[in-house]
Design an enzyme around this catalytic site. Structure first.
Site, mmCIF file in Angstrom:
data_model
loop_
_atom_site.group_PDB
_atom_site.id
_atom_site.type_symbol
_atom_site.label_atom_id
_atom_site.label_comp_id
_atom_site.label_asym_id
_atom_site.label_seq_id
_atom_site.Cartn_x
_atom_site.Cartn_y
_atom_site.Cartn_z
ATOM 1 N N HIS A 182 0.743 -1.154 0.306
ATOM 2 C CA HIS A 182 0.439 -0.207 0.476
ATOM 3 C C HIS A 182 1.219 1.627 0.243
ATOM 4 O O HIS A 182 2.121 1.957 0.656
ATOM 5 C CB HIS A 182 -0.914 -0.338 1.114
ATOM 6 C CG HIS A 182 -1.683 0.797 0.978
ATOM 7 N ND1 HIS A 182 -1.581 2.134 1.305
ATOM 8 C CD2 HIS A 182 -3.304 1.178 1.152
ATOM 9 C CE1 HIS A 182 -3.345 2.662 1.097
ATOM 10 N NE2 HIS A 182 -4.399 1.732 0.766
ATOM 11 N N ARG A 195 -7.022 10.344 0.113
ATOM 12 C CA ARG A 195 -6.405 10.419 -1.412
ATOM 13 C C ARG A 195 -8.410 10.376 -2.085
ATOM 14 O O ARG A 195 -8.243 11.372 -3.129
ATOM 15 C CB ARG A 195 -5.491 9.621 -2.186
ATOM 16 C CG ARG A 195 -4.168 10.166 -1.488
ATOM 17 C CD ARG A 195 -3.303 8.572 -2.488
ATOM 18 N NE ARG A 195 -3.420 7.523 -1.743
ATOM 19 C CZ ARG A 195 -3.607 6.205 -2.543
ATOM 20 N NH1 ARG A 195 -3.465 7.021 -3.644
ATOM 21 N NH2 ARG A 195 -3.574 5.208 -1.768
#
Ligand SMILES: Cc1cc2nc3c(=O)[nH]c(=O)nc-3n(C[C@H](O)[C@H](O)[C@H](O)COP(=O)(O)OP(=O)(O)OC[C@H]3O[C@@H](n4cnc5c(N)ncnc54)[C@H](O)[C@@H]3O)c2cc1C
Length: 608
Positions: A237, A257
């Site tokens: 990740h 995000r």
């Protein structure tokens, strides 16, 4: 007199995360006796940590969405290596499984007009993630646990399964394990087993995964004769915490995000534009102005938009490689990460949308994310590979053995899209419970287990406590971490992989003579002795599969083979046990029906 207790069930589910709970509920709904075994407390499985959401094409926020687009996004994200049938079932059944959760009491975030709210996530064409702030996993577990305890399931908590047992006919007959608090032994006699034990994250030193992720399911299945597939595809990740050292690797959800978080390097450059694959550039905003317009629309609640996504919402593999490259080329932040900033948004919104992130940074790093950027870097997060299963029933090659959730392979191909795991758990948890129940219903009696197998299982568990020579399990774990991080990490090449595999051979020998002091009462070192064997199987499978795939694809990046090779896109890497050796081979992907190929064509035409 035997020194273990015995329990009997039609179906035993090993693992009480989203997949295991859903499987157990389904099997119990068929009127069978179900035992649910978990090595932590009920309600504490790793699924509880999931943050961003459940991907399901509900089309509540964007009416253009549908299972076909979800299927296509999943296949594109997986670089077409996914088992197409699993991806199809997943996309088609995820919405009904979400509705089912809602009927069982889950309370998801809402749009102003009362529909289920969905948020954007990397690689998903439309806003698709059903969520509860950044605490979606908690709601999922809470709901399934509530439903489960009212379904008549027997739960065995803090109980670790160390071995699966088969009868003379080579079919599943039971499982052997111990209770973690005092080491007392337990034998489960059963007709069918569902493995739902989660992933392998603890084979790497920097990981977002919980202590439970010691590769138990994949290793138990491997030892019983099932195949593992695609073990080279380890998802790093892009955004884990990098500071302070004690929390390095802890996840910073992609929802940051998804809600408009911007990534910058130490020079303040929004670097993601440099890393968008040429073929996919059209999917993303052309410049800062367009990216900011996307965020502006999201903030103002004007949710339907034709703006393209900001570059930060590229797929995880791509963002992780970009951050790694920025750092190794000297443009990283103070603690070898990059900056992720959401503080330009109103502080009340950040706290509402990302409450766990706000507290995580405030409490653990003394950083107020409403006032300044976070520092983030890649962390081992998810295993795309796992136990090979039949798409419709979740059955493995071993009769009576089923698998679902993160320990199963095939669904996500070379790279998983965010949100597609929670949906995988509920869709294939349900299917595996149904598959196991159907299989068990066809057996008239419990298969027989030989006493000598049980004796062997006990001797294996007790050996580290009785040895007078051998290395300490923590030293061996550290050696394994050095191997996986330096030889099997984000970027790979032949020399490193071969070196890592040679070192693994030595390590495996040392693990055979691992030793710990003390007794079985509250002894984590003793638990680690057992875990090491499973972690080593996973690490070796990752190394061998990575060496055999001579191309870069999805999460697998080879410095010596940087391009994607069309021919290798038609085969899975398979691992199976051959005596004491791990055998690697290539198996062709199942042929996709023409109508599904047509679905992919439109996208392929623009992004070939
Ligand atoms: C921080 C974080 C956030 C995430 N956020 C998201 C997200 O927003 N959306 C998304 O789709 N995915 C997300 N993921 C991924 C997702 O959470 C996991 O892939 C998923 O929860 C795995 O569920 P599972 O049911 O397969 O296993 P788990 O939930 O891990 O459950 C495994 C179970 O197996 C038991 N077990 C293991 N070994 C044994 C053994 N030997 N004997 C007995 N029991 C055993 C454990 O005790 C546990 O009960 C996230 C992951 C992390 C780390």
């Amino acid at each position: 007199m035997s020194n273990y207790e015995t329990k009997e069930h039609d179906v035993v589910v090993i693992g009480a995360g989203g997949a295991g709970l859903r499987a157990a509920i389904e099997a119990a709904s068929k009127g069978l006796s179900v035992g649910l075994v978990c090595k932590s407390l009920l309600g504490k499985a790793h699924t509880v940590m999931a943050e961003g959401g459940i991907a399901a094409a509900m089309a509540t926020v964007d009416s253009r969405d549908g299972w076909q687009t979800h299927f296509r996004d999943t296949m594109i994200g997986g670089k077409y290596l996914n088992n197409w049938r699993m991806a199809q079932i997943h996309a088609m059944e995820a919405p009904e499984c979400v509705i089912e959760l809602e009927r069982w009491g889950a309370v998801f975030d809402r749009t102003d007009d009362g529909k289920i709210l969905q948020r954007a996530f990397g690689g998903h064409t439309y806003k698709r993630l059903v969520h509860v702030g950044d605490r979606t996993g908690l709601e999922l577990i809470r709901t399934l646990q509530d439903k489960g305890v009212h379904s008549g399931i027997d739960v065995y908590m803090e109980c670790t399964i160390s071995r699966l047992l088969k009868d003379d006919d080579d079919k599943i007959a039971g499982a052997f394990g111990y209770f973690r608090e005092d080491g007392r032994y337990i034998l489960f006699r059963t007709k069918a087993i569902v493995l739902a034990t989660g992933g392998v994250g603890r084979s790497f030193p920097v990981t977002s995964n919980s202590w439970e992720y010691t590769a138990d399911g994949s290793s138990l299945a491997y030892a019983s004769g099932a195949d593992l597939i695609d073990m080279e595809f380890v998802q790093f990740h892009p955004t884990g915490m990098v500071w302070p050292p004690g929390v390095r690797g802890l996840l910073v959800t992609e929802a940051v995000r998804g809600e408009g978080g911007r990534l910058t390097n130490k020079n303040g450059e929004r670097f993601m534009w440099k890393y968008l694959p040429e073929a996919l550039k059209d999917d993303y905003a052309a410049d800062v102005k367009e990216a900011d317009a996307w965020v502006h629309d999201t903030l103002s609640g004007k949710l339907k938009t034709d703006y393209r996504r900001p570059p930060e919402l590229s797929t995880r593999d791509n963002v992780a490689r970009a951050i790694y490259t920025e750092v190794t080329q000297g443009r990283g932040s103070e603690h070898d990460g990059v900056y992720l900033d959401i503080s330009y948004q109103p502080s009340s919104r950040v706290k509402k949308k990302l409450p766990s992130m706000y507290h995580q940074f405030k409490d653990l790093a003394d950083v107020d994310i409403t006032r300044g950027p976070m520092e983030v870097g890649p962390t081992m997060h998810y295993m795309m590979g796992g136990i090979r299963v039949d798409a419709d029933t979740a059955e493995t090659k071993v009769k009576g053995l089923f698998a679902a959730g993160e320990c199963a392979g095939g669904m996500h191909g070379a790279n998983r899209l965010g949100g597609n795991s929670l949906s995988d758990l509920i869709v294939f948890g349900r299917r595996s419970g149904r598959g196991a129940a159907a299989y068990a219903s066809n057996l008239t009696s419990l298969p027989k287990i030989s006493e000598s197998e049980i004796k062997e299982a006990i001797e294996e568990l007790e050996a580290p406590l009785t040895r007078t020579e051998g290395l300490n399990p923590y030293q061996l774990q550290q050696r394994m971490h050095e191997i996986t991080s330096t030889c099997f990490g984000i970027f790979r090449q032949e020399a490193d992989l071969k070196k890592g595999l040679d070192l693994m051979e030595d390590l495996k020998e040392q693990i055979k003579t691992v030793r710990c002091s003390g007794g079985k009462l509250y002894n984590p070192a003793w638990h680690l002795c057992r875990d090491l064997k499973n972690l080593a199987i996973a690490a070796e499978a990752i190394g061998r599969s990575a060496l055999s795939r001579k191309e870069s694809r999805g999460a697998h990046s080879r410095l010596d083979f940087p391009d994607t090779d069309e021919d290798q896109g038609h085969e899975n890497t398979s691992i199976k046990k051959d005596g004491d050796r791990m055998q690697v081979s290539k198996t062709p992907l199942p042929e996709m029906p023409a109508e599904l190929k047509d679905l992919l064509k439109k996208k392929e035409a623009t992004h070939a």
